[in-house]
Motif scaffolding. Structure first.
Motif, PDB file in Angstrom:
ATOM      1  N   GLU A 116      -2.659   6.555   2.482  1.00 19.99           N
ATOM      2  CA  GLU A 116      -2.507   5.828   3.753  1.00 19.99           C
ATOM      3  C   GLU A 116      -3.401   6.429   4.835  1.00 19.99           C
ATOM      4  OE1 GLU A 116       1.840   4.748   4.729  1.00 19.99           O
ATOM      5  OE2 GLU A 116       1.941   6.377   3.231  1.00 19.99           O
ATOM      6  N   PHE A 117      -3.401   7.759   4.891  1.00 21.46           N
ATOM      7  CA  PHE A 117      -4.229   8.436   5.885  1.00 21.46           C
ATOM      8  C   PHE A 117      -5.709   8.141   5.636  1.00 21.46           C
ATOM      9  CE2 PHE A 117      -6.758  11.925   7.497  1.00 21.46           C
ATOM     10  CZ  PHE A 117      -6.294  12.040   8.803  1.00 21.46           C
ATOM     11  N   LEU A 118      -6.134   8.242   4.374  1.00 22.01           N
ATOM     12  CA  LEU A 118      -7.543   7.993   4.050  1.00 22.01           C
ATOM     13  C   LEU A 118      -7.952   6.563   4.349  1.00 22.01           C
ATOM     14  CD1 LEU A 118      -8.000  10.077   0.791  1.00 22.01           C
ATOM     15  CD2 LEU A 118      -8.854  10.615   3.091  1.00 22.01           C
ATOM     16  N   ALA A 119      -7.056   5.604   4.196  1.00 19.21           N
ATOM     17  CA  ALA A 119      -7.378   4.216   4.539  1.00 19.21           C
ATOM     18  C   ALA A 119      -7.671   4.091   6.034  1.00 19.21           C
ATOM     19  CB  ALA A 119      -6.239   3.283   4.123  1.00 19.21           C
ATOM     20  N   LEU A 120      -6.855   4.727   6.867  1.00 19.73           N
ATOM     21  CA  LEU A 120      -7.112   4.727   8.308  1.00 19.73           C
ATOM     22  C   LEU A 120      -8.418   5.448   8.630  1.00 19.73           C
ATOM     23  CD1 LEU A 120      -3.611   5.528   9.846  1.00 19.73           C
ATOM     24  CD2 LEU A 120      -4.898   3.399  10.097  1.00 19.73           C
TER      25      LEU A 120
END
Length: 105
Positions: free
Chosen positions: A25-29
């Motif tokens: 999720e963090f990497l997508a942001l």
């Protein structure tokens, strides 16, 4: 590339420790912020999202701007707003952001 008053590009290092199970999720942001920074901001020259193989939940942003003013403009961009509003629930810790002047290349 325009140079800042110190003669080199303005470099930003931001480091995050991502909560267990929240890395994707963090990497997508982060990918959204990175891609739009380079594509949409004339003063952003590079925005790398890197992680250590030994500590995969530690993510570092290496950002290169023409000047401090270009970085300050980044902070009001829509993609940064998406990152800033979405990432707090995903991180366990954030180190203070550090600023540098690039002398080479």
């Amino acid at each position: 590339m325009a140079e800042n008053k110190d003669g080199g590009a303005f470099v930003v290092l931001a480091e995050f420790k991502v909560k267990e199970g929240r890395l994707e999720e963090f990497l997508a942001l982060a990918r959204d912020d990175s891609a739009h920074s380079v594509a949409d901001e004339p003063g952003c020259r590079q925005f790398d999202v890197i992680a250590s193989p030994e500590e995969p939940n530690v993510v570092v942003f290496y950002e290169v701007y023409d000047s401090r003013n270009d970085f300050d403009a980044h902070l009001s961009a829509p993609h940064f707003e998406r990152f800033a509003s979405g990432h707090p629930e995903l991180i366990a810790a954030q180190h203070p952001t550090r600023f540098f002047t690039r002398h080479c290349p």
